[in-house]
Design an enzyme around this catalytic site. Structure first.
Site, mmCIF file in Angstrom:
data_model
loop_
_atom_site.group_PDB
_atom_site.id
_atom_site.type_symbol
_atom_site.label_atom_id
_atom_site.label_comp_id
_atom_site.label_asym_id
_atom_site.label_seq_id
_atom_site.Cartn_x
_atom_site.Cartn_y
_atom_site.Cartn_z
ATOM 1 N N ASN A 59 -29.675 9.468 -2.914
ATOM 2 C CA ASN A 59 -28.770 10.041 -1.905
ATOM 3 C C ASN A 59 -29.515 10.684 -0.741
ATOM 4 O O ASN A 59 -29.119 10.548 0.411
ATOM 5 C CB ASN A 59 -27.848 11.081 -2.548
ATOM 6 C CG ASN A 59 -26.913 10.456 -3.563
ATOM 7 O OD1 ASN A 59 -26.635 9.261 -3.500
ATOM 8 N ND2 ASN A 59 -26.434 11.253 -4.512
ATOM 9 N N LYS A 91 -10.674 3.561 -14.426
ATOM 10 C CA LYS A 91 -10.956 2.194 -14.011
ATOM 11 C C LYS A 91 -11.343 1.332 -15.223
ATOM 12 O O LYS A 91 -10.936 0.179 -15.313
ATOM 13 C CB LYS A 91 -12.078 2.156 -12.967
ATOM 14 C CG LYS A 91 -11.668 2.632 -11.589
ATOM 15 C CD LYS A 91 -10.535 1.818 -10.962
ATOM 16 C CE LYS A 91 -10.956 0.440 -10.496
ATOM 17 N NZ LYS A 91 -9.832 -0.266 -9.814
ATOM 18 N N THR A 106 -15.229 -1.305 -10.459
ATOM 19 C CA THR A 106 -16.411 -0.566 -10.009
ATOM 20 C C THR A 106 -17.541 -0.648 -11.038
ATOM 21 O O THR A 106 -17.293 -0.804 -12.237
ATOM 22 C CB THR A 106 -16.018 0.917 -9.811
ATOM 23 O OG1 THR A 106 -17.196 1.705 -9.718
ATOM 24 C CG2 THR A 106 -15.208 1.451 -10.986
ATOM 25 N N ASP A 107 -18.777 -0.447 -10.557
ATOM 26 C CA ASP A 107 -19.917 -0.388 -11.478
ATOM 27 C C ASP A 107 -19.896 0.912 -12.305
ATOM 28 O O ASP A 107 -20.597 1.022 -13.306
ATOM 29 C CB ASP A 107 -21.253 -0.512 -10.729
ATOM 30 C CG ASP A 107 -21.486 0.541 -9.646
ATOM 31 O OD1 ASP A 107 -20.604 1.404 -9.432
ATOM 32 O OD2 ASP A 107 -22.560 0.499 -9.005
ATOM 33 N N ASP A 143 0.857 -1.186 0.000
ATOM 34 C CA ASP A 143 0.000 0.000 0.000
ATOM 35 C C ASP A 143 0.895 1.239 0.000
ATOM 36 O O ASP A 143 1.858 1.326 0.763
ATOM 37 C CB ASP A 143 -0.896 -0.020 1.250
ATOM 38 C CG ASP A 143 -2.036 0.989 1.153
ATOM 39 O OD1 ASP A 143 -3.184 0.595 1.366
ATOM 40 O OD2 ASP A 143 -1.769 2.181 0.870
ATOM 41 N N TYR A 178 -12.365 9.414 -13.161
ATOM 42 C CA TYR A 178 -12.191 8.219 -12.321
ATOM 43 C C TYR A 178 -12.673 6.964 -13.036
ATOM 44 O O TYR A 178 -11.942 5.988 -13.187
ATOM 45 C CB TYR A 178 -12.939 8.389 -10.985
ATOM 46 C CG TYR A 178 -13.177 7.072 -10.288
ATOM 47 C CD1 TYR A 178 -12.105 6.285 -9.877
ATOM 48 C CD2 TYR A 178 -14.471 6.584 -10.078
ATOM 49 C CE1 TYR A 178 -12.315 5.057 -9.266
ATOM 50 C CE2 TYR A 178 -14.682 5.361 -9.467
ATOM 51 C CZ TYR A 178 -13.601 4.601 -9.064
ATOM 52 O OH TYR A 178 -13.818 3.380 -8.481
ATOM 53 N N SER A 179 -13.947 6.995 -13.482
ATOM 54 C CA SER A 179 -14.485 5.758 -14.070
ATOM 55 C C SER A 179 -13.787 5.410 -15.381
ATOM 56 O O SER A 179 -13.613 4.228 -15.697
ATOM 57 C CB SER A 179 -16.004 5.833 -14.243
ATOM 58 O OG SER A 179 -16.395 6.974 -14.943
ATOM 59 N N GLU A 192 -6.991 5.132 -7.020
ATOM 60 C CA GLU A 192 -7.568 6.424 -6.658
ATOM 61 C C GLU A 192 -9.055 6.258 -6.957
ATOM 62 O O GLU A 192 -9.418 5.830 -8.062
ATOM 63 C CB GLU A 192 -6.976 7.537 -7.531
ATOM 64 C CG GLU A 192 -5.521 7.841 -7.247
ATOM 65 C CD GLU A 192 -5.300 8.497 -5.897
ATOM 66 O OE1 GLU A 192 -6.242 9.109 -5.354
ATOM 67 O OE2 GLU A 192 -4.180 8.381 -5.380
ATOM 68 N N PRO A 243 -23.750 18.461 2.808
ATOM 69 C CA PRO A 243 -23.904 18.947 1.431
ATOM 70 C C PRO A 243 -24.507 17.915 0.482
ATOM 71 O O PRO A 243 -23.918 16.861 0.243
ATOM 72 C CB PRO A 243 -22.467 19.298 1.012
ATOM 73 C CG PRO A 243 -21.588 18.484 1.903
ATOM 74 C CD PRO A 243 -22.341 18.170 3.145
ATOM 75 N N LYS A 248 -16.221 10.292 1.180
ATOM 76 C CA LYS A 248 -17.338 9.664 0.476
ATOM 77 C C LYS A 248 -18.638 9.963 1.221
ATOM 78 O O LYS A 248 -18.611 10.269 2.413
ATOM 79 C CB LYS A 248 -17.120 8.142 0.391
ATOM 80 C CG LYS A 248 -15.821 7.734 -0.292
ATOM 81 C CD LYS A 248 -15.869 7.895 -1.795
ATOM 82 C CE LYS A 248 -14.531 7.642 -2.446
ATOM 83 N NZ LYS A 248 -14.181 6.254 -2.588
ATOM 84 N N ASN A 299 -19.358 0.944 -1.901
ATOM 85 C CA ASN A 299 -19.108 0.317 -0.597
ATOM 86 C C ASN A 299 -19.408 1.300 0.525
ATOM 87 O O ASN A 299 -19.322 2.513 0.336
ATOM 88 C CB ASN A 299 -17.630 -0.079 -0.481
ATOM 89 C CG ASN A 299 -17.271 -1.347 -1.230
ATOM 90 O OD1 ASN A 299 -16.487 -2.141 -0.745
ATOM 91 N ND2 ASN A 299 -17.828 -1.554 -2.416
ATOM 92 N N LEU A 333 0.029 4.139 0.993
ATOM 93 C CA LEU A 333 -0.356 5.042 2.089
ATOM 94 C C LEU A 333 -0.431 6.491 1.603
ATOM 95 O O LEU A 333 0.283 7.363 2.103
ATOM 96 C CB LEU A 333 0.596 4.922 3.285
ATOM 97 C CG LEU A 333 0.558 3.605 4.056
ATOM 98 C CD1 LEU A 333 1.489 3.661 5.259
ATOM 99 C CD2 LEU A 333 -0.854 3.254 4.517
HETATM 100 P P1 TYD Z 1 -19.529 9.218 -3.509
HETATM 101 O O1 TYD Z 1 -19.506 8.678 -2.117
HETATM 102 O O2 TYD Z 1 -18.511 10.255 -3.884
HETATM 103 O O3 TYD Z 1 -19.472 7.978 -4.500
HETATM 104 P P2 TYD Z 1 -19.689 7.912 -6.138
HETATM 105 O O4 TYD Z 1 -19.671 9.264 -6.712
HETATM 106 O O5 TYD Z 1 -18.506 7.116 -6.545
HETATM 107 O O6 TYD Z 1 -20.997 7.203 -6.321
HETATM 108 O O7 TYD Z 1 -20.957 9.839 -3.795
HETATM 109 C C1 TYD Z 1 -22.144 9.081 -3.689
HETATM 110 C C2 TYD Z 1 -23.271 9.948 -4.133
HETATM 111 O O8 TYD Z 1 -23.456 10.999 -3.194
HETATM 112 C C3 TYD Z 1 -23.012 10.616 -5.475
HETATM 113 O O9 TYD Z 1 -24.241 10.665 -6.211
HETATM 114 C C4 TYD Z 1 -22.574 12.024 -5.100
HETATM 115 C C5 TYD Z 1 -23.320 12.290 -3.816
HETATM 116 N N1 TYD Z 1 -22.616 13.176 -2.845
HETATM 117 C C6 TYD Z 1 -23.282 14.283 -2.308
HETATM 118 O O10 TYD Z 1 -24.466 14.554 -2.636
HETATM 119 N N2 TYD Z 1 -22.620 15.075 -1.417
HETATM 120 C C7 TYD Z 1 -21.319 14.820 -1.034
HETATM 121 O O11 TYD Z 1 -20.747 15.602 -0.244
HETATM 122 C C8 TYD Z 1 -20.653 13.676 -1.573
HETATM 123 C C9 TYD Z 1 -19.239 13.344 -1.202
HETATM 124 C C10 TYD Z 1 -21.346 12.867 -2.482
#
Ligand code: TYD
Length: 340
Positions: free
Chosen positions: A238, A143, A113-114, A12, A139-140, A63, A194, A178, A169, A14
């Site tokens: 969300n 990947k 990832t999906d 890793d 990102y995607s 990443e 947010p 996340k 996850n 780190l």
């Molecule tokens: P995230 O955890 O960044 O995963 P991904 O984008 O890979 O799915 O985000 C999950 C969902 O949450 C995505 O639709 C973006 C939203 N989100 C917010 O609305 N506010 C936040 O502060 C973050 C980090 C994500």
């Protein structure tokens, strides 16, 4: 793992999201060897392969945060694309030189990832492994590129590969950038929660130990060259996730002023190119390998919120200067928008 005595070499780099505190439970266990380094460091990987002679290599290194990939895609190309390429090359040379029996048994498992599949309309069927690859974020895309490299190393060189494409996850030790850990940590700190855009974007949520059991199962019995989608059968918008987190915190650690944590929700500007919906059809892994998630969203999210409540010291530890700089960059650029 085949036997409880079998060792694991954990390579890793780190970077900002890595943290040795996460490995406290295996400290002092002779079966676990930690090496700080980069999958893109060919000399190091070659040395580790020669020294430890593994029967499998699992590539978790990536990443993974979409917002960071929007601000700075370069690291994503380096780690996810170039890193995977170098790892594949080092592994290929090691594998080609193995004696026949070990060569036959060897596996390279690539964790993906999906998000490589792109976005879905609200009523479209969930992603199967046959879905076209249509990545939308740096990102995607990185990947997807790495998935293609893994596929090509199988078809061209015969490397015995397996790929897993999982959904979002969540669970303990999740870095608080996340959605779920950020909401828990912000709520407890009295900060705003947010929500990007209208908060109606949909993700499928997979509890982290279910992801681990799926990876073990694919490693054990997956068909070579195949990809397996891994999902939790938990599609949720969300805003519902954030409301659930607030409800659990209201129950387990009520605010001093008696108000709900929901009062901290703030709608902010949407993420550019924000994928509307991801959904995983995990029937192939169930049919072929008899794998199913053990957690429902209700059980998994409760365990997660409880874990963060009990690990305030871990949260404080990962919130270093670099973390604070990131939060500043990301959330100041997303000026609050009127409630939607
Ligand atoms: P995230 O955890 O960044 O995963 P991904 O984008 O890979 O799915 O985000 C999950 C969902 O949450 C995505 O639709 C973006 C939203 N989100 C917010 O609305 N506010 C936040 O502060 C973050 C980090 C994500």
């Amino acid at each position: 793992m085949r036997s409880s005595e079998e060792g694991v070499v954990n390579l890793d780099k780190l970077t900002y999201a890595g943290n040795l505190h996460n490995l406290a439970s295996v400290q002092g266990d002779a079966r676990h060897v930690f090496v700080q380094g980069d999958i893109g460091d060919s000399a190091l990987v070659q040395r580790l392969l020669a020294e430890h002679q593994p029967r499998a290599v699992l590539n978790f290194a990536a990443e993974s945060h979409v917002d960071r990939s929007i601000h700075g895609p370069e690291d994503f190309i380096q780690t996810n694309v170039v890193g995977t390429f170098r790892l594949l090359e080092a592994v290929r040379h090691y594998w080609q030189a193995l004696p026949a029996i070990e060569k036959e048994a060897f596996r390279f498992l690539h964790v993906s990832t999906d998000e490589v599949y792109g976005t879905l309309a609200p009523d479209a069927p969930a992603f199967t492994e046959e879905h076209t690859c249509e990545p939308n974020s740096p990102y995607s895309a990185s990947k997807a590129a790495s998935d293609h490299l893994v596929r090509a190393w199988h078809h061209t060189y015969g490397l015995p590969v397996l790929t897993t494409n999982c959904s979002n996850n969540y669970g303990p030790y999740h870095f608080p950038e996340k959605l779920i850990p950020l909401m828990i940590v912000n709520a407890l700190a009295g900060k705003s929660l947010p929500i990007y855009g209208d908060g109606r974007q949909v993700r499928d949520w997979l509890y982290v130990t279910d992801h681990c059991s799926a990876i073990r199962r694919v490693l054990e019995a997956g068909r070579l060259g195949e990809t397996y989608n891994v999902g939790g059968w938990n599609e949720k918008p969300n805003i519902d996730i954030v409301n659930t987190v607030c409800g659990l915190l209201d129950e387990l650690r009520p605010r001093a002023d008696g108000q709900s944590y929901r009062a901290q929700i703030a709608y902010v500007k949407d993420r550019p190119g924000h994928d509307r919906r991801y959904a995983i059809d995990a029937r192939k892994i169930e049919r072929e390998l008899a794998w199913k998630p053990a957690e429902t969203f209700d059980t998994g999210i409760r365990k997660t919120v409880q874990w963060y409540l009990e690990h305030a010291d871990w949260v404080a530890n990962v919130q270093t200067g670099a973390y604070r700089d990131w939060v500043q960059t990301q959330y100041q650029s997303q000026a609050e928008s009127p409630s939607t």
